[in-house]
Design a protein around this motif. Structure first.
Motif, PDB file in Angstrom:
ATOM      1  N   LEU A 166       0.839  -1.196   0.000  1.00 45.10           N
ATOM      2  CA  LEU A 166       0.000   0.000   0.000  1.00 45.10           C
ATOM      3  C   LEU A 166       0.875   1.247   0.000  1.00 45.10           C
ATOM      4  CD1 LEU A 166      -2.753  -0.956   2.603  1.00 45.10           C
ATOM      5  CD2 LEU A 166      -3.039  -0.747   0.144  1.00 45.10           C
ATOM      6  N   PHE A 167       0.505   2.202  -0.891  1.00 38.46           N
ATOM      7  CA  PHE A 167       1.225   3.468  -0.983  1.00 38.46           C
ATOM      8  C   PHE A 167       0.224   4.602  -0.976  1.00 38.46           C
ATOM      9  CE2 PHE A 167       4.585   0.733  -2.321  1.00 38.46           C
ATOM     10  CZ  PHE A 167       5.774   1.421  -2.125  1.00 38.46           C
ATOM     11  N   LEU A 168       0.630   5.711  -0.362  1.00 39.51           N
ATOM     12  CA  LEU A 168      -0.115   6.957  -0.445  1.00 39.51           C
ATOM     13  C   LEU A 168       0.511   7.767  -1.567  1.00 39.51           C
ATOM     14  CD1 LEU A 168      -2.215   8.985   0.691  1.00 39.51           C
ATOM     15  CD2 LEU A 168      -0.395   9.843   2.184  1.00 39.51           C
ATOM     16  N   TYR A 169      -0.227   7.921  -2.670  1.00 39.84           N
ATOM     17  CA  TYR A 169       0.296   8.596  -3.861  1.00 39.84           C
ATOM     18  C   TYR A 169      -0.355   9.956  -4.023  1.00 39.84           C
ATOM     19  CZ  TYR A 169       2.815   4.591  -5.772  1.00 39.84           C
ATOM     20  OH  TYR A 169       3.702   3.577  -5.990  1.00 39.84           O
ATOM     21  N   THR A 170       0.492  10.902  -4.552  1.00 42.86           N
ATOM     22  CA  THR A 170       0.004  12.214  -4.985  1.00 42.86           C
ATOM     23  C   THR A 170       0.356  12.352  -6.463  1.00 42.86           C
ATOM     24  OG1 THR A 170       0.407  13.129  -2.789  1.00 42.86           O
ATOM     25  CG2 THR A 170       0.094  14.695  -4.604  1.00 42.86           C
ATOM     26  N   ARG A 188       5.182   4.625   1.278  1.00 38.30           N
ATOM     27  CA  ARG A 188       4.571   3.411   1.807  1.00 38.30           C
ATOM     28  C   ARG A 188       3.695   3.750   3.021  1.00 38.30           C
ATOM     29  NH1 ARG A 188       9.438   0.933   0.095  1.00 38.30           N
ATOM     30  NH2 ARG A 188       9.065  -0.976  -1.126  1.00 38.30           N
ATOM     31  N   VAL A 189       2.496   3.176   3.013  1.00 42.89           N
ATOM     32  CA  VAL A 189       1.605   3.372   4.163  1.00 42.89           C
ATOM     33  C   VAL A 189       2.243   2.820   5.427  1.00 42.89           C
ATOM     34  CG1 VAL A 189      -0.618   2.709   5.165  1.00 42.89           C
ATOM     35  CG2 VAL A 189      -0.477   3.410   2.761  1.00 42.89           C
ATOM     36  N   GLY A 218     -13.757  -0.533   6.962  1.00 39.48           N
ATOM     37  CA  GLY A 218     -13.398  -1.048   8.271  1.00 39.48           C
ATOM     38  C   GLY A 218     -12.389  -2.167   8.246  1.00 39.48           C
ATOM     39  N   ALA A 219     -11.902  -2.580   7.053  1.00 35.68           N
ATOM     40  CA  ALA A 219     -10.907  -3.649   6.963  1.00 35.68           C
ATOM     41  C   ALA A 219      -9.528  -3.107   7.326  1.00 35.68           C
ATOM     42  CB  ALA A 219     -10.901  -4.240   5.562  1.00 35.68           C
ATOM     43  N   LEU A 220      -8.685  -3.960   7.905  1.00 38.42           N
ATOM     44  CA  LEU A 220      -7.356  -3.568   8.341  1.00 38.42           C
ATOM     45  C   LEU A 220      -6.438  -3.401   7.132  1.00 38.42           C
ATOM     46  CD1 LEU A 220      -5.426  -3.094  10.731  1.00 38.42           C
ATOM     47  CD2 LEU A 220      -4.912  -5.556  10.666  1.00 38.42           C
ATOM     48  N   LEU A 221      -5.817  -2.198   7.034  1.00 45.51           N
ATOM     49  CA  LEU A 221      -4.843  -1.934   5.978  1.00 45.51           C
ATOM     50  C   LEU A 221      -3.428  -2.067   6.517  1.00 45.51           C
ATOM     51  CD1 LEU A 221      -6.473   1.158   4.201  1.00 45.51           C
ATOM     52  CD2 LEU A 221      -6.578  -1.249   3.528  1.00 45.51           C
ATOM     53  N   SER A 222      -3.184  -1.448   7.665  1.00 46.08           N
ATOM     54  CA  SER A 222      -1.842  -1.501   8.234  1.00 46.08           C
ATOM     55  C   SER A 222      -1.921  -1.166   9.707  1.00 46.08           C
ATOM     56  CB  SER A 222      -0.920  -0.500   7.523  1.00 46.08           C
ATOM     57  OG  SER A 222       0.384  -0.548   8.055  1.00 46.08           O
ATOM     58  N   THR A 223      -0.986  -1.703  10.483  1.00 43.50           N
ATOM     59  CA  THR A 223      -0.948  -1.432  11.905  1.00 43.50           C
ATOM     60  C   THR A 223       0.461  -1.641  12.430  1.00 43.50           C
ATOM     61  OG1 THR A 223      -1.868  -2.022  14.065  1.00 43.50           O
ATOM     62  CG2 THR A 223      -1.564  -3.804  12.492  1.00 43.50           C
ATOM     63  N   THR A 224       0.761  -0.944  13.507  1.00 39.36           N
ATOM     64  CA  THR A 224       2.054  -1.127  14.176  1.00 39.36           C
ATOM     65  C   THR A 224       1.938  -2.111  15.335  1.00 39.36           C
ATOM     66  OG1 THR A 224       1.626   0.742  15.645  1.00 39.36           O
ATOM     67  CG2 THR A 224       2.755   1.215  13.572  1.00 39.36           C
TER      68      THR A 224
END
Length: 660
Positions: free
Chosen positions: A195-199, A218-219, A241-247
């Motif tokens: 997963l990436f946050l793109y602009t 990268r997210v 509500g689905a999990l994308l990423s977590t620490t």
């Protein structure tokens, strides 16, 4: 465990010695709690303990509330840090895009699809700016070249040829769309690298759009950076509500992290205000605050901040132990002081109590012997005076009480006899009046009725076939017969015969009445339920007259149930006599006419179905036997007649009465 001993052969039923001691201790404890000392000390101790517990609880809650307030503030601050970091990352993307798209040679390389030139221009800028991903697309949205940095290194991987047509932030940039933030667009893309946050930003050659440039992070990197800044674990969810990423660390199966996801109802709640959740994971308690993750004001997902809440419990437990110890010391001191005070009060009062118990048991020679200058001393003196006066008044009270009991018993017996005599007198007056009237007219009326009936029968034979005359004469004959029947009943009533009293079994009379009325019961579809005793019910009575009473009551019950029903007949021995109870399920008798049902000529039946003499005759028969008839009735539920007969009628009852 100590083995139990068998009972001694000499006394096998004797209980163990230990059981007796336990029972004695239980008795002592119950006696102590019920005593005045117990009533003074136990509530005092309980109140002291309750006060200590309430104080400990309140102070502990105050400490815990303070810790929890700090915890919630940390959650809110962590959420703010996460949102601010997203904004700063977007600004970093915008700065990188401006630098790359306005660099000399970049538009020309896009237009020429020159991969090497684009790598030569973009790679240094991406490396120096810390950009994790750069994607160059042509005017059709097809990938010219992409540079994606390997995690933890400065090396970039190259890819080519992917088609990004249909991706919103690509299509809008190529179409020349713009919003309040300009012609740059933001979105999360799921690529083969994660997963990436793109602009995105358009690449212009003059006025011509020759391609689109995407700069991404990268997210996972973004989430880890937010965790480092906020000192809290981060959860990033999709709009669904689905999990994308977590620490949060995955210490078990991957499905353990599903607890971090939200339900549709929770997602709807998050859209209105931040949602706080509590959950347990890997044996620890956590609290999380979820809020919309917005980029440029548009929700791109849901951002959650997670903190372990165990330190709140630890702080609360530490405070509770400390304050509990403090309050415990104060409680012990108050209990000791209260015990001493209770002893000084309870001792003399318990002595007075034992003396009062002795007085209550009849020993009026008690003297307290207490001489104290306080209220308890005054109470002891008053107690001594009271016992002296009780000695003189008790004897007088016993004498007066005995006289009052005797008089009350006499009055009750006299009142009961008076009521019975009054009821019998009223009914006797009614019957005597009717008897006198009947005696005067019955013979004079019966003979003319016989003449009328005879002549009507002759006229019926000589009616010469005229229907109108025949019908009229028949009406005359029928009414004469009915009048003759009424006069006959009156004659029977007037000749009230003396009962032939014989001692016999009342069961035989009841069974005989049921046999004689069996056809009526079957014809009326009446279900008979009889309850007769197994032993004889021997009393002195006139069997023929009592049978007449029973038949009359059964006939009345059948007429009260025109649609069928149930008739319950019960015979039972009573002290000094017998009781016959007849209960039907018929229409019942109205309450306003119930007192008149034994009056002569009174009836509630339809015209032609009765003369109103049956119950009067029955009442007279039972009265001459020294008994009585009781009746209870409810409309539409039925009527119960109860016949009470003495074992032997009183002397003089049943003697033949002269009729004037």
């Amino acid at each position: 465990m100590t083995p139990s001993r068998k009972p001694s052969p000499s006394n096998p039923a004797s209980p163990p010695a230990g059981a007796g001691r336990v029972s004695q201790w239980k008795d002592r404890i119950r006696g102590s709690l019920g005593s005045l000392r117990g009533q003074l000390i136990v509530p005092y101790v309980l109140l002291t303990l309750l006060t200590a517990m309430i104080g400990t609880f309140i102070i502990t809650r105050l400490v815990a509330s303070s810790a929890r307030e700090r915890f919630l503030n940390q959650l809110h601050q962590a959420g703010g840090v996460a949102a601010d970091r997203t904004v700063r990352q977007e600004q970093t993307h915008l700065q990188a895009l401006r630098l790359m798209t306005f660099s000399d040679g970049v538009p020309q390389a896009f237009q020429a699809h020159d991969v090497e030139a684009l790598v030569r221009f973009l790679w240094p800028l991406a490396l120096n700016g810390g950009t994790e991903a750069v994607i160059a697309l042509d005017s059709n949205g097809v990938e010219i070249v992409s540079l994606v940095r390997k995690p933890g290194t400065n090396e970039y991987e190259r890819t080519q040829g992917s088609d990004f047509a249909g991706v919103a932030l690509v299509d809008r940039a190529l179409a020349g769309d713009s919003d309040s933030f300009g012609d740059k667009f933001v979105d999360i893309l799921d690529t083969s690298y994660g997963l990436f946050l793109y602009t995105s930003a358009p690449v212009l050659q003059g006025d011509q759009r020759v391609g689109v440039l995407l700069v991404g992070t990268r997210v996972e990197s973004l989430v880890n950076e937010v965790k480092a800044l906020s000192l809290a674990d981060i959860v990033l969810l999709s709009p669904s509500g689905a999990l994308l990423s977590t620490t949060m660390p995955a210490m078990g199966p991957a499905t353990d992290l599903d607890i971090l996801e939200l339900t549709p109802g929770q997602i709807d709640s998050v859209s209105r205000e931040p949602l706080t959740r509590r959950f347990r994971m890997y044996g620890r308690d956590y609290e999380a605050e979820y809020a919309p993750w917005k980029v440029r004001g548009d929700p791109e997902g849901i951002l959650g901040v997670v903190l372990a809440s165990s330190f709140i419990v630890t702080a609360e437990a530490t405070s509770r132990f400390g304050f509990s110890a403090l309050f415990a010391l104060g409680t012990v001191a108050m209990i000791v002081l209260g015990y001493r005070l209770a002893q000084s009060i309870a001792g003399p009062i318990l002595r007075l109590r034992s003396m009062a118990q002795a007085v209550a048991s009849g020993d009026l020679e008690q003297q307290s012997g207490l001489r104290r200058p306080d209220e308890i001393g005054d109470l002891a003196v008053a107690f001594d005076v009271m016992t002296e006066r009780l000695q003189t008044r008790t004897a007088e009270a016993e004498r007066l009480y005995g006289e009052a009991v005797d008089r009350n018993r006499q009055l009750a017996e006299m009142y009961e006899r008076l009521q019975q005599a009054q009821m019998q007198l009223i009914q006797s007056e009614k019957l005597a009046a009717v008897g006198q009237l009947t005696a005067g007219i019955v013979h004079d009326v019966k003979n003319p009725l016989a003449v009328i009936k005879g002549m009507a029968e002759e006229l019926l034979e000589d009616s010469n076939g005229r229907p109108d005359v025949h019908e009229a004469v028949q009406v005359i004959r029928d009414n004469a017969s009915r009048a003759n029947s009424i006069v006959t009943d009156l004659l029977k009533f007037a000749r009230q015969s003396t009962p032939e009293l014989v001692r016999r079994d009342l069961r035989e009379t009841v069974e005989g009445a049921l046999r004689l009325t069996g056809y009526l019961l079957r014809k009326g579809k009446i279900r008979l339920e009889q309850k007769l005793p197994a032993r004889p019910v021997n009393i002195t009575y006139d069997a023929q007259q009592i049978e007449q009473v029973l038949i009359n009551l059964i006939q009345n019950a059948v007429q009260a149930m025109p649609q069928g029903g149930a008739l319950h007949i019960q015979l039972a021995s009573r002290h000094g006599g017998a009781e016959v109870r007849l209960r039907d399920s018929g229409t019942g008798i109205p309450a306003e006419v119930l007192p008149r049902i034994f009056d002569p000529f009174f009836t509630t039946k339809a015209e032609g179905q009765g003369t109103g003499m049956g119950l009067s005759v029955s009442y007279g028969i039972v009265s001459r036997h020294g008994g009585r008839i009781d009746v209870e009735s409810q409309m539409n539920k039925g009527t119960t007649f109860t016949i009470l007969l003495p074992e032997r009628p009183p002397e003089g009852v049943g003697e033949k009465e002269a009729v004037a």
